[in-house]
Design a protein around this motif. Structure first.
Motif, PDB file in Angstrom:
ATOM      1  N   GLN A 176      -4.350  48.171 -14.492  1.00  0.00           N
ATOM      2  CA  GLN A 176      -3.499  47.163 -15.109  1.00  0.00           C
ATOM      3  C   GLN A 176      -3.717  45.823 -14.458  1.00  0.00           C
ATOM      4  O   GLN A 176      -3.997  45.726 -13.260  1.00  0.00           O
ATOM      5  CB  GLN A 176      -2.022  47.532 -14.924  1.00  0.00           C
ATOM      6  CG  GLN A 176      -1.455  48.442 -15.973  1.00  0.00           C
ATOM      7  CD  GLN A 176       0.021  48.647 -15.794  1.00  0.00           C
ATOM      8  OE1 GLN A 176       0.433  49.745 -15.439  1.00  0.00           O
ATOM      9  NE2 GLN A 176       0.818  47.618 -16.070  1.00  0.00           N
ATOM     10  N   THR A 178       1.430  38.288 -21.506  1.00  0.00           N
ATOM     11  CA  THR A 178       0.481  39.358 -21.839  1.00  0.00           C
ATOM     12  C   THR A 178       0.184  40.172 -20.596  1.00  0.00           C
ATOM     13  O   THR A 178      -0.125  39.623 -19.539  1.00  0.00           O
ATOM     14  CB  THR A 178      -0.833  38.785 -22.389  1.00  0.00           C
ATOM     15  OG1 THR A 178      -0.567  38.114 -23.628  1.00  0.00           O
ATOM     16  CG2 THR A 178      -1.845  39.900 -22.634  1.00  0.00           C
ATOM     17  N   ASN A 198      -2.243  43.482 -19.420  1.00  0.00           N
ATOM     18  CA  ASN A 198      -3.416  44.213 -19.884  1.00  0.00           C
ATOM     19  C   ASN A 198      -3.563  45.564 -19.216  1.00  0.00           C
ATOM     20  O   ASN A 198      -3.167  45.752 -18.058  1.00  0.00           O
ATOM     21  CB  ASN A 198      -4.674  43.388 -19.636  1.00  0.00           C
ATOM     22  CG  ASN A 198      -4.683  42.118 -20.449  1.00  0.00           C
ATOM     23  OD1 ASN A 198      -4.665  42.155 -21.672  1.00  0.00           O
ATOM     24  ND2 ASN A 198      -4.701  40.983 -19.771  1.00  0.00           N
ATOM     25  N   CYS A 199      -4.165  46.496 -19.935  1.00  0.00           N
ATOM     26  CA  CYS A 199      -4.386  47.854 -19.435  1.00  0.00           C
ATOM     27  C   CYS A 199      -5.756  48.326 -19.915  1.00  0.00           C
ATOM     28  O   CYS A 199      -6.062  48.239 -21.111  1.00  0.00           O
ATOM     29  CB  CYS A 199      -3.293  48.773 -19.955  1.00  0.00           C
ATOM     30  SG  CYS A 199      -3.506  50.510 -19.525  1.00  0.00           S
ATOM     31  N   HIS A 245      -8.941  49.605 -24.195  1.00  0.00           N
ATOM     32  CA  HIS A 245      -8.118  48.511 -23.688  1.00  0.00           C
ATOM     33  C   HIS A 245      -6.855  48.381 -24.538  1.00  0.00           C
ATOM     34  O   HIS A 245      -6.883  48.558 -25.761  1.00  0.00           O
ATOM     35  CB  HIS A 245      -8.916  47.198 -23.748  1.00  0.00           C
ATOM     36  CG  HIS A 245      -8.162  46.031 -23.230  1.00  0.00           C
ATOM     37  ND1 HIS A 245      -7.389  45.217 -24.036  1.00  0.00           N
ATOM     38  CD2 HIS A 245      -8.041  45.525 -21.973  1.00  0.00           C
ATOM     39  CE1 HIS A 245      -6.834  44.274 -23.297  1.00  0.00           C
ATOM     40  NE2 HIS A 245      -7.214  44.436 -22.054  1.00  0.00           N
ATOM     41  N   SER A 246      -5.759  48.078 -23.847  1.00  0.00           N
ATOM     42  CA  SER A 246      -4.493  47.850 -24.536  1.00  0.00           C
ATOM     43  C   SER A 246      -3.812  46.640 -23.927  1.00  0.00           C
ATOM     44  O   SER A 246      -4.017  46.313 -22.753  1.00  0.00           O
ATOM     45  CB  SER A 246      -3.587  49.076 -24.397  1.00  0.00           C
ATOM     46  OG  SER A 246      -2.318  48.846 -24.973  1.00  0.00           O
ATOM     47  N   SER A 247      -3.020  45.962 -24.726  1.00  0.00           N
ATOM     48  CA  SER A 247      -2.232  44.836 -24.241  1.00  0.00           C
ATOM     49  C   SER A 247      -0.786  44.985 -24.679  1.00  0.00           C
ATOM     50  O   SER A 247      -0.504  45.499 -25.768  1.00  0.00           O
ATOM     51  CB  SER A 247      -2.773  43.507 -24.787  1.00  0.00           C
ATOM     52  OG  SER A 247      -4.056  43.224 -24.275  1.00  0.00           O
ATOM     53  N   HIS A 269       2.441  42.478 -25.199  1.00  0.00           N
ATOM     54  CA  HIS A 269       2.846  41.087 -25.298  1.00  0.00           C
ATOM     55  C   HIS A 269       4.366  41.002 -25.395  1.00  0.00           C
ATOM     56  O   HIS A 269       4.998  41.823 -26.072  1.00  0.00           O
ATOM     57  CB  HIS A 269       2.243  40.422 -26.548  1.00  0.00           C
ATOM     58  CG  HIS A 269       0.760  40.541 -26.655  1.00  0.00           C
ATOM     59  ND1 HIS A 269      -0.114  39.812 -25.875  1.00  0.00           N
ATOM     60  CD2 HIS A 269      -0.007  41.334 -27.460  1.00  0.00           C
ATOM     61  CE1 HIS A 269      -1.358  40.131 -26.200  1.00  0.00           C
ATOM     62  NE2 HIS A 269      -1.327  41.050 -27.154  1.00  0.00           N
ATOM     63  N   CYS A 315       1.594  51.056 -17.733  1.00  0.00           N
ATOM     64  CA  CYS A 315       0.735  51.639 -18.760  1.00  0.00           C
ATOM     65  C   CYS A 315       0.424  53.076 -18.343  1.00  0.00           C
ATOM     66  O   CYS A 315       0.160  53.339 -17.163  1.00  0.00           O
ATOM     67  CB  CYS A 315      -0.539  50.796 -18.842  1.00  0.00           C
ATOM     68  SG  CYS A 315      -1.861  51.476 -19.834  1.00  0.00           S
TER      69      CYS A 315
END
Lengths: 112, 110
Positions: free
Chosen positions: B6, B20, B22-23, B69-71, B73, B87
């Motif tokens: 992360q 944001t 991120n992962c 990848h994941s986000s 927000h 995550c």
């Protein structure tokens, strides 16, 4: 609907002792998972029980064990406690279909 | 290398800002979960994603399976959003065995 209930919330034990933690899942949920959270290692999977059977096990020593009863309530036991076992222990119940985990508030164990 | 990474680890934002988190993950998964943990320990599940995008109020989660990848927000952030966001991935088809990222500590100030 009641949430996941963990007891006790706080516990202080001495090195070498053993401890038993309890988790009551949401009614109807048959899967209960246990996790350990420490500042150094973060959240780690301990084991999962489903219908009284251990279905998955994480990478923890044999001092960590658990069981599940016919009413889906679960207990985990740690024997011969070490200082490094101090952690927040969380359980989560998962409904059939298994798309979301519902977490309890955790038991904070301090080993002195 | 951790299976779930992360970024950032810590994030401070002013109220109203767009955030944001991120992962990235390196293993095959059946689903990705975004969780929120407040001081005191309780964890709440925010989203479970296996593809695409989900929205709940001011929270939006996206996942790109090809890029692993994941986000997450947060629009119009508020001090009550201050928490640790985690995550986690599952590869068993259920949420019963999760592998977690290290979390992102978010503080939103007035």
């Amino acid at each position: 609907k009641a949430g996941v209930t963990q007891t006790p919330r706080y516990l202080i034990k001495t090195r070498g002792q053993q401890v038993t933690l309890s988790c009551s899942p949401i009614s109807g949920h048959r899967s209960v998972s246990w996790y350990q959270q420490t500042p150094g290692q973060g959240l780690q999977f301990l084991f999962e029980y489903f219908s009284e059977t251990q279905r998955n096990k994480g990478n923890f020593p044999g001092r960590f064990s658990g069981r599940q009863f016919s009413n889906s309530r679960s207990e985990m036991n740690v024997s011969t406690l070490e200082l490094g076992d101090s952690a927040l222990y969380l359980c989560a119940s998962v409904p059939g279909g298994g798309t979301e985990a519902f977490f309890g508030q955790g038991t904070r164990l301090t080993v002195v | 290398k951790n299976e779930v990474e992360q970024s950032p680890q810590n994030l401070t934002a002013q109220e109203g800002e767009f955030i944001t988190i991120n992962c990235s993950y390196s293993v095959g998964i059946s689903a990705l979960h975004w969780l929120q943990q407040h001081p005191g320990g309780g964890i709440v599940s925010l989203f479970m994603l296996s593809s695409g995008k989900k929205k709940h109020g001011r929270l939006i989660a996206t996942i790109n399976i090809q890029e692993k990848h994941s986000s997450l927000h947060i629009t119009a952030s508020h001090p009550r959003d201050s928490a640790v966001y985690i995550c986690a991935v599952s590869n068993t088809g259920t949420a019963s065995k999760l592998t977690f990222g290290t979390g992102t500590r978010l503080q939103v100030t007035l």
